[in-house]
Design a protein around this motif. Structure first.
Motif, PDB file in Angstrom:
ATOM      1  N   VAL A 316     -31.338-101.701  24.980  1.00  0.00           N
ATOM      2  CA  VAL A 316     -30.194-101.951  24.101  1.00  0.00           C
ATOM      3  C   VAL A 316     -30.668-102.133  22.659  1.00  0.00           C
ATOM      4  N   THR A 317     -31.859-102.674  22.494  1.00  0.00           N
ATOM      5  CA  THR A 317     -32.406-102.872  21.146  1.00  0.00           C
ATOM      6  C   THR A 317     -32.699-101.540  20.464  1.00  0.00           C
ATOM      7  N   ILE A 318     -33.345-100.623  21.191  1.00  0.00           N
ATOM      8  CA  ILE A 318     -33.627 -99.305  20.614  1.00  0.00           C
ATOM      9  C   ILE A 318     -32.320 -98.568  20.331  1.00  0.00           C
ATOM     10  N   GLY A 319     -31.356 -98.680  21.260  1.00  0.00           N
ATOM     11  CA  GLY A 319     -30.046 -98.071  21.041  1.00  0.00           C
ATOM     12  C   GLY A 319     -29.377 -98.613  19.797  1.00  0.00           C
ATOM     13  N   GLU A 320     -29.463 -99.918  19.625  1.00  0.00           N
ATOM     14  CA  GLU A 320     -28.892-100.574  18.436  1.00  0.00           C
ATOM     15  C   GLU A 320     -29.615-100.135  17.167  1.00  0.00           C
ATOM     16  N   MET A 321     -30.952-100.041  17.245  1.00  0.00           N
ATOM     17  CA  MET A 321     -31.758 -99.649  16.093  1.00  0.00           C
ATOM     18  C   MET A 321     -31.377 -98.266  15.571  1.00  0.00           C
ATOM     19  N   ILE A 322     -30.933 -97.413  16.465  1.00  0.00           N
ATOM     20  CA  ILE A 322     -30.559 -96.051  16.086  1.00  0.00           C
ATOM     21  C   ILE A 322     -29.086 -95.960  15.713  1.00  0.00           C
ATOM     22  N   ALA A 323     -28.220 -96.530  16.554  1.00  0.00           N
ATOM     23  CA  ALA A 323     -26.773 -96.338  16.385  1.00  0.00           C
ATOM     24  C   ALA A 323     -26.223 -97.042  15.150  1.00  0.00           C
ATOM     25  N   PHE A 324     -26.624 -98.269  14.903  1.00  0.00           N
ATOM     26  CA  PHE A 324     -26.005 -99.032  13.820  1.00  0.00           C
ATOM     27  C   PHE A 324     -26.349 -98.508  12.422  1.00  0.00           C
ATOM     28  N   PRO A 325     -27.626 -98.274  12.084  1.00  0.00           N
ATOM     29  CA  PRO A 325     -27.893 -97.784  10.721  1.00  0.00           C
ATOM     30  C   PRO A 325     -27.237 -96.439  10.431  1.00  0.00           C
ATOM     31  N   PHE A 326     -27.286 -95.523  11.401  1.00  0.00           N
ATOM     32  CA  PHE A 326     -26.736 -94.200  11.145  1.00  0.00           C
ATOM     33  C   PHE A 326     -25.208 -94.193  11.159  1.00  0.00           C
ATOM     34  N   SER A 327     -24.599 -95.038  11.976  1.00  0.00           N
ATOM     35  CA  SER A 327     -23.133 -95.132  11.937  1.00  0.00           C
ATOM     36  C   SER A 327     -22.678 -95.767  10.631  1.00  0.00           C
ATOM     37  N   ASN A 328     -23.425 -96.767  10.170  1.00  0.00           N
ATOM     38  CA  ASN A 328     -23.110 -97.407   8.891  1.00  0.00           C
ATOM     39  C   ASN A 328     -23.279 -96.425   7.740  1.00  0.00           C
ATOM     40  N   SER A 329     -24.340 -95.645   7.794  1.00  0.00           N
ATOM     41  CA  SER A 329     -24.581 -94.635   6.765  1.00  0.00           C
ATOM     42  C   SER A 329     -23.473 -93.583   6.763  1.00  0.00           C
ATOM     43  N   PHE A 330     -23.018 -93.191   7.956  1.00  0.00           N
ATOM     44  CA  PHE A 330     -21.921 -92.225   8.058  1.00  0.00           C
ATOM     45  C   PHE A 330     -20.663 -92.773   7.377  1.00  0.00           C
ATOM     46  N   ALA A 331     -20.356 -94.050   7.643  1.00  0.00           N
ATOM     47  CA  ALA A 331     -19.162 -94.667   7.059  1.00  0.00           C
ATOM     48  C   ALA A 331     -19.255 -94.732   5.538  1.00  0.00           C
ATOM     49  N   LEU A 332     -20.424 -95.102   5.015  1.00  0.00           N
ATOM     50  CA  LEU A 332     -20.605 -95.174   3.561  1.00  0.00           C
ATOM     51  C   LEU A 332     -20.480 -93.793   2.918  1.00  0.00           C
ATOM     52  N   LYS A 333     -21.096 -92.789   3.540  1.00  0.00           N
ATOM     53  CA  LYS A 333     -21.022 -91.437   2.988  1.00  0.00           C
ATOM     54  C   LYS A 333     -19.596 -90.895   3.052  1.00  0.00           C
ATOM     55  N   ARG A 334     -18.899 -91.193   4.143  1.00  0.00           N
ATOM     56  CA  ARG A 334     -17.523 -90.712   4.299  1.00  0.00           C
ATOM     57  C   ARG A 334     -16.607 -91.349   3.252  1.00  0.00           C
ATOM     58  N   SER A 335     -16.966 -92.537   2.769  1.00  0.00           N
ATOM     59  CA  SER A 335     -16.121 -93.256   1.811  1.00  0.00           C
ATOM     60  C   SER A 335     -16.367 -92.834   0.365  1.00  0.00           C
ATOM     61  N   ASP A 336     -17.334 -91.953   0.123  1.00  0.00           N
ATOM     62  CA  ASP A 336     -17.620 -91.516  -1.247  1.00  0.00           C
ATOM     63  C   ASP A 336     -16.376 -90.917  -1.903  1.00  0.00           C
ATOM     64  N   GLY A 337     -16.032 -91.419  -3.094  1.00  0.00           N
ATOM     65  CA  GLY A 337     -14.886 -90.906  -3.830  1.00  0.00           C
ATOM     66  C   GLY A 337     -13.551 -91.369  -3.284  1.00  0.00           C
ATOM     67  N   LYS A 338     -13.582 -92.316  -2.364  1.00  0.00           N
ATOM     68  CA  LYS A 338     -12.346 -92.810  -1.762  1.00  0.00           C
ATOM     69  C   LYS A 338     -12.295 -94.331  -1.929  1.00  0.00           C
ATOM     70  N   LYS A 339     -11.350 -94.982  -1.267  1.00  0.00           N
ATOM     71  CA  LYS A 339     -11.253 -96.445  -1.336  1.00  0.00           C
ATOM     72  C   LYS A 339     -12.328 -97.054  -0.443  1.00  0.00           C
ATOM     73  N   ARG A 340     -13.465 -97.355  -1.053  1.00  0.00           N
ATOM     74  CA  ARG A 340     -14.620 -97.785  -0.279  1.00  0.00           C
ATOM     75  C   ARG A 340     -14.358 -99.087   0.482  1.00  0.00           C
ATOM     76  N   GLY A 341     -13.652-100.021  -0.137  1.00  0.00           N
ATOM     77  CA  GLY A 341     -13.328-101.266   0.557  1.00  0.00           C
ATOM     78  C   GLY A 341     -12.526-101.012   1.815  1.00  0.00           C
ATOM     79  N   SER A 342     -11.575-100.074   1.732  1.00  0.00           N
ATOM     80  CA  SER A 342     -10.743 -99.704   2.878  1.00  0.00           C
ATOM     81  C   SER A 342     -11.586 -99.121   4.004  1.00  0.00           C
ATOM     82  N   TYR A 343     -12.514 -98.225   3.656  1.00  0.00           N
ATOM     83  CA  TYR A 343     -13.362 -97.589   4.675  1.00  0.00           C
ATOM     84  C   TYR A 343     -14.290 -98.596   5.349  1.00  0.00           C
ATOM     85  N   MET A 344     -14.936 -99.433   4.550  1.00  0.00           N
ATOM     86  CA  MET A 344     -15.894-100.370   5.122  1.00  0.00           C
ATOM     87  C   MET A 344     -15.197-101.508   5.857  1.00  0.00           C
TER      88      MET A 344
END
Length: 401
Positions: A316-344
């Motif tokens: 579960v630790t290795i799964g977390e190490m991979i899933a969380f940073p990249f999912s967070n990065s996806f959310a930040l990138k998807r919010s570019d040019g949009k309402k970032r507070g809303s996305y996050m």
């Protein structure tokens, strides 16, 4: 060996000083939230509540988290990440201390709800702060450094928490939680001024598209809700499994939970730097992390050997190490040019909703069907999350054509 150490330290290179300061503040804050992993044990053993009652109390934990995440997104877009984080840290320091005093079912429900509402105002704000203080090319590693701080805090927190319970009782945890939140708030005010941000707060596009209008992002959020649903079992129902099925003490449980944070602290940054240089998609990495998390529930059902708990925790630790940073990065990138507070905020709410349903459902499943059935159910949910992410991956390819 020297080359290995150089490679490890180079994985931390290029990050701005403000990201390191934000990590220090987060570390102090998360090290203090040591009461959270022991909450189910505190409510059953110290307060005498049944598993069903604990499930409902933890539902209020999730409701407060949803409210706080939503409010944090609104405040971040209105007053900025700096003031929002400071407000959350200072107010939650008071509420954590007060949480030890309620004794009835409804007073504890209300207390948990208020604490989590104020504490989780911090979450969308810190995500926006990462974007404000980091360079675009270092965004994923900046997220990872913040997660390292969180998990180092969780590594020390449960181990110290187990010791405090053994020596001073559960009430000592609430005082430590309050004081560390206050210390983190003071450091934020002293060290991390918003003028140091790479992106000024005024760059928020008020009339831009919000997260609720982005259909692909909503599929991603649904998958994250399901992932969060299964992941949080390790910090609510899993300690009960350790105690009741394997007869571990609070101190031993704290050490096992601490293994999660320590492993992440030692290996996540080099792993993310290595994976960033590969050609796989961000969603592909999130799928891989979700698979590993699902497998962690499978392995602990295969044998009663106590050592399998370490295997499950590492998976579960290795799964977390991979899933969380990249999912967070996806959310930040998807919010570019949009309402970032809303996305996050919506990204944070995904895991808050998991708290609403995950703790309660896990408790009810264990109470009615036992641990083994519950862990197989979590494996099934992991498969569903992977299917959703595969659908998202296909739709994203069409979007870029």
């Amino acid at each position: 060996m020297g080359k290995l150490f150089r490679s490890y330290f180079e994985s931390f290179g290029g990050l701005r000083k403000e990201i390191w300061l934000l990590s220090l503040i987060t570390l102090i804050n998360r090290a203090g939230t040591m009461v959270i992993p022991f909450l189910s044990l505190y409510l059953t053993r110290n307060r005498g509540f049944s598993l069903e009652e604990v499930g409902w109390i933890l539902t209020f934990f999730g409701l407060g988290s949803v409210t706080g995440s939503w409010l944090g997104g609104k405040l971040t877009d209105k007053i900025g990440h700096y003031k929002t984080m400071a407000l959350s840290l200072i107010l939650s320091s008071i509420l954590f201390v007060l949480l030890q005093f309620p004794s009835t079912f409804w007073s504890i429900c209300i207390g948990i709800y208020l604490v989590m509402t104020v504490a989780d105002i911090f979450r969308p704000a810190v995500f926006v702060a990462i974007n404000a203080y980091s360079k675009p090319e270092n965004r994923t590693r900046s997220v990872t450094l913040i997660r390292l701080a969180i998990n180092l805090g969780f590594s020390a927190g449960p181990a110290v928490g187990g010791f405090i319970i053994a020596t001073a009782g559960y009430n000592g945890l609430f005082w430590v939680d309050g004081l560390t939140c206050l210390a983190a708030g003071i450091l934020l005010l002293k060290l991390l001024h918003p003028k140091r941000a790479r992106v000024e707060p005024e760059d928020i596009i008020v009339q831009a598209k919000s997260a609720m209008q982005d259909k692909l992002y909503l599929i991603f959020i649904l998958a994250m809700m399901i992932f969060g649903f299964i992941f949080i079992q390790y910090f609510s129902t899993m300690p009960l499994f350790y105690a009741d099925h394997h007869a571990l003490t609070e101190f031993e449980i704290g050490l096992l939970l601490g293994l999660n944070g320590l492993t992440i602290f030692l290996f996540e940054m080099p792993l993310i730097k290595f994976m960033e240089n590969r050609k796989h998609s961000v969603t592909g990495y999130v799928i891989f992390g979700t698979i590993l998390t699902g497998l962690s529930f499978l392995v602990i059902n295969l044998t009663d050997w106590v050592g399998v708990l370490i295997v499950g925790m590492l998976l579960v630790t290795i799964g977390e190490m991979i899933a969380f940073p990249f999912s967070n990065s996806f959310a930040l990138k998807r919010s570019d040019g949009k309402k970032r507070g809303s996305y996050m905020a919506l990204y944070s709410i995904a895991f808050s909703v998991s708290h609403i349903f995950g703790h309660n459902s896990g408790m009810q499943l264990i109470d009615n069907f036992g641990f083994k059935f519950t862990w197989y159910t979590m494996l099934a949910f992991a498969i569903v999350a992977c299917i959703l992410l595969l659908i998202l991956k296909g739709l994203l390819k069409k979007e870029t054509v």
